[in-house]
Design a protein around this motif. Sequence first.
Motif, PDB file in Angstrom:
ATOM      1  N   GLU A  15       0.817  -1.211   0.000  1.00 29.35           N
ATOM      2  CA  GLU A  15       0.000   0.000   0.000  1.00 29.35           C
ATOM      3  C   GLU A  15       0.852   1.262   0.000  1.00 29.35           C
ATOM      4  N   GLU A  31       0.686 -12.232  -7.289  1.00 27.21           N
ATOM      5  CA  GLU A  31      -0.488 -11.904  -6.484  1.00 27.21           C
ATOM      6  C   GLU A  31      -0.550 -10.444  -6.070  1.00 27.21           C
ATOM      7  N   PHE A  37      -5.764  -4.038  -8.504  1.00 27.77           N
ATOM      8  CA  PHE A  37      -7.218  -4.173  -8.685  1.00 27.77           C
ATOM      9  C   PHE A  37      -7.952  -3.441  -7.566  1.00 27.77           C
ATOM     10  N   ASP A  38      -7.509  -3.676  -6.330  1.00 30.01           N
ATOM     11  CA  ASP A  38      -8.160  -3.021  -5.198  1.00 30.01           C
ATOM     12  C   ASP A  38      -8.154  -1.505  -5.353  1.00 30.01           C
ATOM     13  N   HIS A  45     -14.455   0.438 -13.446  1.00 28.57           N
ATOM     14  CA  HIS A  45     -15.847   0.007 -13.581  1.00 28.57           C
ATOM     15  C   HIS A  45     -16.766   1.190 -13.869  1.00 28.57           C
ATOM     16  N   GLU A  58     -19.382  -4.963 -15.848  1.00 26.04           N
ATOM     17  CA  GLU A  58     -18.820  -5.963 -14.944  1.00 26.04           C
ATOM     18  C   GLU A  58     -17.827  -6.857 -15.680  1.00 26.04           C
ATOM     19  N   LEU A  66      -7.482  -8.556 -16.168  1.00 24.52           N
ATOM     20  CA  LEU A  66      -6.824  -9.784 -16.627  1.00 24.52           C
ATOM     21  C   LEU A  66      -5.816  -9.483 -17.727  1.00 24.52           C
TER      22      LEU A  66
ATOM     23  N   TYR B  18     -20.342  -0.736  -8.459  1.00 18.38           N
ATOM     24  CA  TYR B  18     -19.790  -2.030  -8.871  1.00 18.38           C
ATOM     25  C   TYR B  18     -20.314  -3.056  -7.866  1.00 18.38           C
ATOM     26  N   PRO B  19     -21.189  -3.935  -8.289  1.00 13.90           N
ATOM     27  CA  PRO B  19     -21.776  -4.865  -7.311  1.00 13.90           C
ATOM     28  C   PRO B  19     -20.683  -5.677  -6.608  1.00 13.90           C
ATOM     29  N   ALA B  22     -19.877  -9.103  -8.062  1.00 15.43           N
ATOM     30  CA  ALA B  22     -19.152  -9.083  -9.330  1.00 15.43           C
ATOM     31  C   ALA B  22     -17.700  -8.657  -9.108  1.00 15.43           C
ATOM     32  N   ARG B  23     -17.531  -7.729  -8.195  1.00 15.21           N
ATOM     33  CA  ARG B  23     -16.193  -7.242  -7.906  1.00 15.21           C
ATOM     34  C   ARG B  23     -15.344  -8.357  -7.298  1.00 15.21           C
ATOM     35  N   ALA B  26     -14.424 -10.881  -9.949  1.00 19.38           N
ATOM     36  CA  ALA B  26     -13.364 -10.420 -10.847  1.00 19.38           C
ATOM     37  C   ALA B  26     -12.000 -10.466 -10.152  1.00 19.38           C
ATOM     38  N   ARG B  27     -12.000 -10.075  -8.896  1.00 18.21           N
ATOM     39  CA  ARG B  27     -10.738 -10.093  -8.149  1.00 18.21           C
ATOM     40  C   ARG B  27     -10.247 -11.522  -7.971  1.00 18.21           C
ATOM     41  N   LEU B  30      -8.781 -12.844 -11.081  1.00 18.72           N
ATOM     42  CA  LEU B  30      -7.443 -12.276 -11.278  1.00 18.72           C
ATOM     43  C   LEU B  30      -6.425 -12.994 -10.386  1.00 18.72           C
ATOM     44  N   LEU B  31      -6.809 -13.207  -9.156  1.00 24.56           N
ATOM     45  CA  LEU B  31      -5.901 -13.878  -8.230  1.00 24.56           C
ATOM     46  C   LEU B  31      -5.607 -15.292  -8.697  1.00 24.56           C
ATOM     47  N   SER B 113       4.181 -16.598  -1.747  1.00 20.37           N
ATOM     48  CA  SER B 113       3.650 -15.599  -0.836  1.00 20.37           C
ATOM     49  C   SER B 113       2.343 -15.017  -1.363  1.00 20.37           C
ATOM     50  N   SER B 114       1.477 -14.721  -0.439  1.00 17.63           N
ATOM     51  CA  SER B 114       0.189 -14.144  -0.770  1.00 17.63           C
ATOM     52  C   SER B 114       0.086 -12.766  -0.133  1.00 17.63           C
ATOM     53  N   PHE B 115      -0.340 -11.819  -0.910  1.00 17.18           N
ATOM     54  CA  PHE B 115      -0.531 -10.466  -0.383  1.00 17.18           C
ATOM     55  C   PHE B 115      -1.947 -10.045  -0.697  1.00 17.18           C
ATOM     56  N   SER B 116      -2.575  -9.412   0.226  1.00 15.79           N
ATOM     57  CA  SER B 116      -3.859  -8.820  -0.126  1.00 15.79           C
ATOM     58  C   SER B 116      -4.056  -7.551   0.677  1.00 15.79           C
ATOM     59  N   GLN B 117      -4.946  -6.770   0.191  1.00 21.06           N
ATOM     60  CA  GLN B 117      -5.174  -5.482   0.810  1.00 21.06           C
ATOM     61  C   GLN B 117      -6.671  -5.286   0.940  1.00 21.06           C
ATOM     62  N   ALA B 118      -7.128  -5.064   2.135  1.00 19.60           N
ATOM     63  CA  ALA B 118      -8.549  -4.814   2.341  1.00 19.60           C
ATOM     64  C   ALA B 118      -8.673  -3.683   3.343  1.00 19.60           C
ATOM     65  N   MET B 122      -2.933  -4.365   4.900  1.00 19.44           N
ATOM     66  CA  MET B 122      -2.243  -5.381   4.121  1.00 19.44           C
ATOM     67  C   MET B 122      -2.088  -6.649   4.945  1.00 19.44           C
TER      68      MET B 122
END
Lengths: 203, 404
Positions: A15, A31, A37-38, A45, A58, A66, B18-19, B22-23, B26-27, B30-31, B113-118, B122
């Motif tokens: 981030e 990844e 994307f986030d 969109h 969508e 992609l 963006y529902p 659906a989001r 899509a994510r 991609l992952l 390794s896995s990274f995600s951001q919410a 992180m």
Amino acid sequence: MREDRHVVGVQEKPETLDDSALIAQSVIDPERFAVLFDRHADEIHRYAARRLGAEPAEDVTGEVFLVAFRVRARYDRTWPDARPWLYGIATKVVAQHRRAERRRIHAMSKVGAERPGSFDDRSADRVTAEQLQPRLARALTRLSAAERDLLLLVAWADLTYEDAALALGVPVGTVRSRLHRLRVKVRRALGGIDPFAEEPQHG
Amino acid sequence: MDDEIRTFADGRPAAPPYPAEARAKARDRLLREAREGRGFRFPKLGWQAAAAFGVTVALVGGVAVALSAQQPKLGVATSAAQSAATQSAAVLDGDLRPKPGQFIMVASDTMYSSFSQANGKMTRYLYRTHREIWQSADASADGLLLIAGLAPKPWPGEPLPKEAQKWKGESWMQLASCPARLAAFRTDHAYLSTLPPDPALMRSFLYKRQPGGKGEADRAAFVAAGDLVRETYMPKAQRDALFEAAKEIPGVQVADGVEDSAGRQGVALGRESQGILEQLIFDRDTHMLLGERHTVVDAKAAGAPVDSVLALTAQLKVSVVDRLPEHAPKVERDDSCTPQPGATTDSTEQPTALPTDEATDLLSDGPSDVPSDGPSDVPSDGSIYKPTDGPTDEPPAPVPTKTG
């Protein structure tokens, strides 16, 4: 020796990285691309939805990321912000829906004269808000696909001329001259009706 | 902004939200591509998952060859897998000769390794999977990918985040075959067979396949080398050339006796990136890829203690099979080759055929000024595939079950 690398490498948390560094890392750690994307999915969109409507948007959004993921190794890392790049891809993906877009614009250009017949299952208010004003829709029909792409990147995605040039892969001088030409066309199209007349709002 | 443009800006239609579903989809898609991607990512090995199929084993050491056209299911070692893994250095010398229409199946274990951001936060950890991938030897049919989750590991020195707990289960994915679109990014056997069996030419292919930016060319070439051997089957001549070519990439360090996740030792070609030494481990004699190992060499740059391992894999089995396994209860469709126009409000809308050049163009556009085409001296379609074993009259491979 690792000085230059530290510019991006010292910040290990995605981030805190700019898009360019993130994409660079995603070549090794795919990844990490999810963070991109986030960051930008909602914006892409929105743009796709404005151009094509809710449902196609969508699919388009997913496809944009992609495609971006697959070509990420070729990202020009001198650009810290990936948005122009993503919009460029979005433009290409939207272009695959050109016929659908033309129909949509055509339909919107006739609101008031005849009511499109597909309002069934949604809130009429929302649908109305998602429509382009008929006079603008009509003006859009006068533009070539390339002109429409450029105009909407600038007007709806708020890209600068430089960013739009980047997105479309053309020199910024080309952007300026194209904008000049399309402005003339738009002016003519808008001038063809009384600019002060309110379009009837149906819904 | 000029008046006319301002008019359009002011009149922009409202965009629907963006529902969330659906989001998320899509994510997730991609992952998945990131984790399992065709040619872009990693191998894995799955003998545990194999128990889900009936098992018809035709295992020649680490290289299984199941040539019987009657064999409806793939040959996978189950209990034999562990021993196969440990003796594989000797057995990974099989020279497979897949025919058009057949599939290359590669099974592997991976940890990456896995990274995600919410919500601006992180999280990271090391995720592990079993993977089995089937890819048409000549890109003539869609492939299939099985991923089965394995218990994850925490990022070195950190607790395991909550989201890492959702690793259980397996998923099947269709892998759309789009040779024209992938061009030089193809990794099917037919394409790999056309690569130059000469180290110098292979080297220039590596540099052209995935051009990096300034100062990135060597890294990109090394990444390309990994992408070409991961979950693929390359003929021996090309393997040898690729090994020699990768060895000469500036920054590449050679190390002997490096272990993959199955405990097999091989010779590693490693390159440092972002504080991490990334090694491709090869069988010393056959130059088959055994696995990968990523080890931290710069704690600050990598964000983990020195010597901690952030990726470790083993590619345990490579085989030729006639058809895709039939026990795929639910397969995730892959429409990535042929993007369909989304539903429009006009039901009479016909799908718009996508011109080929536009499809190719998709892969190339963007701000990068790097030429988009693959190396010009490399064929970019599957038509060059020539069977070496005489005519084949096997029935066409079945298309994976489509759902949705």
